[in-house]
Motif scaffolding. Structure first.
Motif, short mmCIF file in Angstrom:
data_model
loop_
_atom_site.label_atom_id
_atom_site.label_comp_id
_atom_site.label_asym_id
_atom_site.label_seq_id
_atom_site.Cartn_x
_atom_site.Cartn_y
_atom_site.Cartn_z
N LEU A 157 0.85 -1.19 0.00
CA LEU A 157 0.00 0.00 0.00
C LEU A 157 0.89 1.24 0.00
CD1 LEU A 157 -1.20 -2.16 2.46
CD2 LEU A 157 -3.21 -0.82 1.81
N ASP A 158 0.71 2.09 -1.00
CA ASP A 158 1.53 3.28 -1.17
C ASP A 158 0.79 4.49 -0.59
OD1 ASP A 158 3.33 5.19 -1.94
OD2 ASP A 158 3.24 4.75 -4.08
N GLU A 159 1.30 5.00 0.54
CA GLU A 159 0.69 6.15 1.24
C GLU A 159 -0.83 5.96 1.39
OE1 GLU A 159 2.31 8.39 2.72
OE2 GLU A 159 4.26 8.62 1.73
N PRO A 160 -1.25 4.90 2.06
CA PRO A 160 -2.68 4.58 2.10
C PRO A 160 -3.52 5.53 2.96
CG PRO A 160 -1.48 3.10 3.53
CD PRO A 160 -0.45 3.88 2.77
N PHE A 161 -2.89 6.35 3.79
CA PHE A 161 -3.65 7.20 4.70
C PHE A 161 -3.76 8.65 4.24
CE2 PHE A 161 -1.20 4.02 7.17
CZ PHE A 161 -2.24 3.12 7.37
N THR A 162 -3.14 8.97 3.10
CA THR A 162 -3.18 10.34 2.60
C THR A 162 -4.61 10.76 2.31
OG1 THR A 162 -0.98 10.12 1.62
CG2 THR A 162 -2.38 11.89 0.79
N ASP A 165 -9.74 10.86 6.74
CA ASP A 165 -10.00 11.39 8.07
C ASP A 165 -9.73 10.30 9.11
OD1 ASP A 165 -12.19 9.67 7.97
OD2 ASP A 165 -13.64 11.28 7.60
N GLU A 166 -9.85 10.67 10.38
CA GLU A 166 -9.49 9.74 11.45
C GLU A 166 -10.29 8.44 11.42
OE1 GLU A 166 -7.38 8.25 14.69
OE2 GLU A 166 -6.96 9.93 13.36
N PRO A 167 -11.64 8.49 11.28
CA PRO A 167 -12.38 7.22 11.24
C PRO A 167 -11.96 6.33 10.07
CG PRO A 167 -13.88 9.03 11.68
CD PRO A 167 -12.56 9.64 11.31
N ALA A 168 -11.69 6.93 8.91
CA ALA A 168 -11.28 6.15 7.75
C ALA A 168 -9.91 5.52 7.97
CB ALA A 168 -11.26 7.02 6.50
N ARG A 169 -8.99 6.26 8.57
CA ARG A 169 -7.66 5.71 8.86
C ARG A 169 -7.77 4.52 9.82
NH1 ARG A 169 -5.61 10.63 10.39
NH2 ARG A 169 -4.54 9.70 12.14
N GLY A 182 -4.01 -12.96 9.55
CA GLY A 182 -4.32 -14.09 8.68
C GLY A 182 -3.14 -14.59 7.87
N GLY A 183 -1.97 -13.98 8.04
CA GLY A 183 -0.77 -14.46 7.37
C GLY A 183 -0.37 -13.74 6.10
N THR A 184 -1.14 -12.72 5.70
CA THR A 184 -0.76 -11.95 4.51
C THR A 184 0.35 -10.96 4.87
OG1 THR A 184 -3.00 -12.07 3.61
CG2 THR A 184 -1.58 -10.35 2.73
N GLY A 185 1.42 -10.93 4.08
CA GLY A 185 2.46 -9.94 4.29
C GLY A 185 1.95 -8.56 3.90
N VAL A 186 2.33 -7.55 4.67
CA VAL A 186 1.87 -6.18 4.42
C VAL A 186 3.09 -5.27 4.31
CG1 VAL A 186 0.56 -4.23 5.31
CG2 VAL A 186 -0.30 -6.55 5.65
N VAL A 187 3.14 -4.49 3.23
CA VAL A 187 4.17 -3.47 3.05
C VAL A 187 3.46 -2.13 2.93
CG1 VAL A 187 6.06 -2.61 1.61
CG2 VAL A 187 5.70 -5.09 1.86
N VAL A 188 3.75 -1.23 3.87
CA VAL A 188 3.15 0.11 3.85
C VAL A 188 4.25 1.12 3.51
CG1 VAL A 188 2.01 1.91 5.18
CG2 VAL A 188 1.35 -0.49 5.50
N VAL A 189 4.01 1.87 2.45
CA VAL A 189 4.94 2.92 2.02
C VAL A 189 4.44 4.24 2.59
CG1 VAL A 189 5.94 4.13 0.05
CG2 VAL A 189 5.44 1.68 -0.11
N THR A 190 5.28 4.94 3.36
CA THR A 190 4.83 6.18 3.97
C THR A 190 6.03 7.00 4.45
OG1 THR A 190 3.36 7.11 5.68
CG2 THR A 190 4.63 5.15 6.27
N HIS A 191 5.79 8.30 4.63
CA HIS A 191 6.78 9.14 5.30
C HIS A 191 6.31 9.50 6.70
CE1 HIS A 191 3.88 12.08 3.81
NE2 HIS A 191 4.30 12.87 4.77
#
Length: 233
Positions: A157-162, A165-169, A182-191
């Motif tokens: 996920l590339d900058e998924p929180f840009t 709002d707070e509830p959505a995040r 559940g065992g899925t690898g997660v990669v979060v791209v963020t600054h």
């Protein structure tokens, strides 16, 4: 596993990635951080062949990405910074079904995958809603569902929180926690590390196309003091 081996990528004369090597085990929650222009997005777009390296290679589950793009794009789901960039259909259900349809799966399998993916992101029963009428957080969840319907081993996920709002995040973070469990690898791209610092197994920081920090967040926190990333208080 995603294995990045000596990858260099250039845009014209500008070096975006400079001899990057990195391994991401199955099931790991990895945060990839760095300033704008550090090479984060360029790097992850090599994971499923959206970009090809000028030097080096990327291997996913033992197969070089360049030799089998379908396998790479099945194993690595990608959610872009603006989820609207990935939408290809007018309704929620049709958009989530697009990837499995392109795998040539039977209709019953496609429908089952769509239903499971929408349930995973809390959007069950909304298949017929128009994507362009959803909120920003709902669009993000539809994009995640589209990636999940491919049954990836890793979700990027590339900058998924840009712009959320707070509830959505909080909603998106909850779904990522479920996927990790559940065992899925997660990669979060963020600054901005505030939402993910305590969730990550590992933190990798890029600067000028090179890996400058790599380790468990608690162990590398002091190394972040002079870097252009936001850490939690």
């Amino acid at each position: 596993m995603i294995s990045v081996r000596g990858v260099t990528h250039r845009y014209g004369g500008a070096v975006a990635l400079d001899d990057v090597s990195l391994s991401i085990p199955d099931g790991e929650f990895l945060v990839l951080a760095g300033a704008n222009g550090s090479g984060k997005t360029t790097l992850v777009r090599h994971f499923n062949g959206l970009l090809a390296p000028d030097e080096g290679e990327v291997v996913v589950d033992g197969t070089a990405v360049g030799s089998d793009l379908v396998a790479a794009r099945t194993a690595v789901g990608m959610v872009f910074q603006d989820p609207r960039d990935s939408f290809v259909a007018a309704t929620v259900g049709a958009d989530v079904a697009f990837g499995p349809e392109n795998l040539g799966l039977p209709r019953a399998e496609i429908d089952a995958r769509v239903a499971d993916a929408l349930e995973a992101v809390g959007l069950s029963g909304r298949e017929d809603e128009r994507v362009d009428r959803l909120s920003g957080g709902e669009r993000e969840r539809v994009a995640i569902a589209g990636a999940l319907a491919m049954h990836p081993n890793h979700l990027v996920l590339d900058e998924p929180f840009t712009g959320l709002d707070e509830p959505a995040r909080r909603s998106v973070l909850s779904r990522l926690d479920d996927l990790r469990a559940g065992g899925t690898g997660v990669v979060v791209v963020t600054h901005d590390l505030r939402d993910v610092f305590d969730r990550a197994d590992r933190l990798v920081v890029l600067s000028n196309g090179r890996v400058t920090v790599d380790g468990p967040p608690a162990e590398v926190r002091d190394a972040l003091a002079d870097l252009p990333v936001r850490v939690p208080d």
